[in-house]
Design an enzyme around this catalytic site. Structure first.
Site, PDB file in Angstrom:
ATOM      1  CG  HIS A 100      38.077  -5.643  58.075  1.00  0.00           C
ATOM      2  ND1 HIS A 100      37.500  -6.289  59.022  1.00  0.00           N
ATOM      3  CD2 HIS A 100      38.389  -4.800  58.817  1.00  0.00           C
ATOM      4  CE1 HIS A 100      37.854  -5.590  60.788  1.00  0.00           C
ATOM      5  NE2 HIS A 100      38.721  -4.469  60.116  1.00  0.00           N
ATOM      6  CG  ASP A 103      37.657  -9.707  58.220  1.00  0.00           C
ATOM      7  OD1 ASP A 103      38.803  -9.599  58.766  1.00  0.00           O
ATOM      8  OD2 ASP A 103      36.787  -8.690  58.070  1.00  0.00           O
TER       9      ASP A 103
HETATM   10  C1  XLS Z   1      39.968  -2.493  66.189  1.00  0.00           C
HETATM   11  C2  XLS Z   1      39.082  -2.097  65.614  1.00  0.00           C
HETATM   12  C3  XLS Z   1      38.463  -2.735  63.867  1.00  0.00           C
HETATM   13  C4  XLS Z   1      36.993  -1.915  63.312  1.00  0.00           C
HETATM   14  C5  XLS Z   1      37.320  -1.838  61.698  1.00  0.00           C
HETATM   15  O1  XLS Z   1      40.620  -1.861  66.312  1.00  0.00           O
HETATM   16  O2  XLS Z   1      37.347  -1.810  66.244  1.00  0.00           O
HETATM   17  O3  XLS Z   1      37.605  -4.225  64.464  1.00  0.00           O
HETATM   18  O4  XLS Z   1      36.143  -1.834  63.816  1.00  0.00           O
HETATM   19  O5  XLS Z   1      37.972  -2.019  60.909  1.00  0.00           O
END
Ligand code: XLS
Ligand code: NI
Ligand code: NI
Length: 435
Positions: A100, A103
């Site tokens: 993300h 991140d």
């Molecule tokens: C959360 C989601 C997230 C997505 C990406 O539960 O899995 O991590 O994979 O935003």
């Protein structure tokens, strides 16, 4: 290589190895059904879990030891984390990663500053990718953590929040393009509602579709050829998320003319939260030619949350790899470990044990799946079960060349139908021959 000094490069040593830092089953170069294990799996590591997850839960704070991280929102700290992450990828022998925007780079509570930080870190990631031969599976924008998105991002009641989300998507797409990302994911963590009392669902869904169309248009403009994904999840954090499961996502994509532009990124624990198995979700997606990628993890039946555990269940990995082989393998997608260690596994080396376990579990799944396919009994049984559709009245129905009256006449002359056993237990025993 400075951040995991005591961890060796993880290599394949075979099933008899007792080395906890070796693969017992994942042999990247081994050929299965004409392709290397590495190319079948296309393993990815999730930046958010590996680098940013302190392992807090609703009842307690972070436990994870991250000696390299000064916990500041500085760009320097973000750049250093990227170095640590690539050392990790190198040692664990994972080729892909996912992130993300927030991140990899800090949220600075100022759009221009956050975007500039993202650009700086992106440039550094590009150097690291080249130096280590690693690739970006997909990027995404975090449109769920900050308070501004507490009532949704694309589906916020505020048009200004929508615009802010759009700006983040634009910047995250720029960054994904710069890094040669093979995909771009939308996960709508806050795209849903807490109560219908305050919600205009039709309008919110229109807005969600509008953002996705804008992203498709922008991709054309900048020459981003990667695959767009939607990731279904029914709840957590919101009460109801619009992208609740594969079927709901596909219906949404069809309704808003987005089918050709998006595929699904399916996550095991999200399937179970939706009251489905992962195999159900994969089947729904494959049947619509829309399975793109997999967020590989597993849930805990007793807790019932999105616990995002590393996948160790061999029935699960076998089933997933059967489906992946059935659809002819991943193209842009892969197996992204959207999984975190337990809160008690707080030492850096636990990152390695966790991923080694997931990779070995999928390697065993792949081998079992290929063996089941080579054996053929399972597929033969299913084919025979539907034999009555291959000729006679069944073939006419499938060819749409029969009326309701003709079927009635046929049934009247045919007597009471007989039907063979579903043989569930026999098939379960057959599956167990391969696990
Ligand atoms: C959360 C989601 C997230 C997505 C990406 O539960 O899995 O991590 O994979 O935003
Ligand atoms: Ni996910
Ligand atoms: Ni998840």
């Amino acid at each position: 290589m400075a951040y995991f000094p005591d961890i060796p490069h993880v290599r394949y040593e075979g099933p008899s190895s007792k080395n906890p830092f070796a693969f017992k089953h994942y042999n990247p170069d081994e050929i299965i059904e004409g392709k290397s294990m590495r190319d079948h799996m296309r393993f990815g590591a999730a930046y958010w879990h590996v680098m940013r997850n302190g392992l807090s839960d609703p009842f307690g704070g972070a436990t994870a030891l991250m000696p390299w991280d000064d916990q500041s929102s500085s760009v320097d700290n973000a750049l250093k984390r990227a170095d640590v992450f690539f050392e990790f990828l190198e040692k664990i022998d994972i080729d892909y990663y996912c992130f993300h925007d927030r991140d990899i780079a800090p949220e600075l509570n100022d759009l221009a500053k956050s975007t500039a930080a993202l650009e700086k870190v992106t440039a550094h990631l590009k150097e690291l990718q080249n130096a280590h031969g690693k690739k970006l599976l997909w990027g995404t924008a975090c449109l769920f953590s900050h308070a501004r998105f507490s009532q949704g991002a694309a589906t916020s009641p505020s048009a200004d929040v929508f615009a802010y989300a759009a700006a983040q998507v634009k910047a995250a797409m720029d960054s994904t393009l710069a890094l040669g990302g093979e995909g771009y994911t939308f996960w709508g963590g806050r795209e849903g509602y807490s109560t219908l009392l305050n919600t205009d669902m039709k309008r919110e869904l229109d807005h969600l579709a509008a953002l996705l169309h804008l992203a498709v248009d922008y991709a054309k403009k900048i020459g981003f050829k990667g695959q767009f994904y939607i990731e279904p999840k029914p709840r957590e954090p919101s009460t109801h998320q619009y992208d609740s499961d594969a079927a709901a996502c596909l219906n949404f994509l069809r309704q808003y003319g987005l089918m050709g532009h998006f595929k699904l990124n399916l996550e095991t624990n999200h399937a179970t939260l939706a009251g489905h198995t992962m195999l159900h979700e994969m089947t729904v997606a494959i049947d619509a030619d829309s399975l793109g990628s997999v967020d590989a993890n597993q849930g805990d039946e007793l807790i019932g949350w999105d616990t995002d555990q590393f996948p160790t269940d061999l029935y699960l990995t076998t089933g997933i790899m059967q489906k992946v082989l059935e659809m002819g393998g991943f193209t842009t997608g892969g197996l992204n470990f959207d999984a975190k260690r337990r809160r008690e596994s707080h030492e850096p080396e636990d990152l390695f044990h966790a991923h080694i376990g997931g990779m070995d579990a999928f390697a065993r799944g792949l081998k079992a799946a290929a063996a089941i396919r080579a054996d053929g009994r399972m597929a033969d049984f299913v084919a025979k079960r539907y034999d009555s559709w291959n000729s006679g009245i069944g073939a006419k129905v499938e060819a749409k060349s029969v009326t309701l009256e003709e079927l009635s006449t046929y049934a009247l002359g045919n007597g009471e139908p007989t039907i063979g056993s579903g043989r569930q237990e026999m098939l379960e025993n057959l599956l167990n021959e391969f696990i």
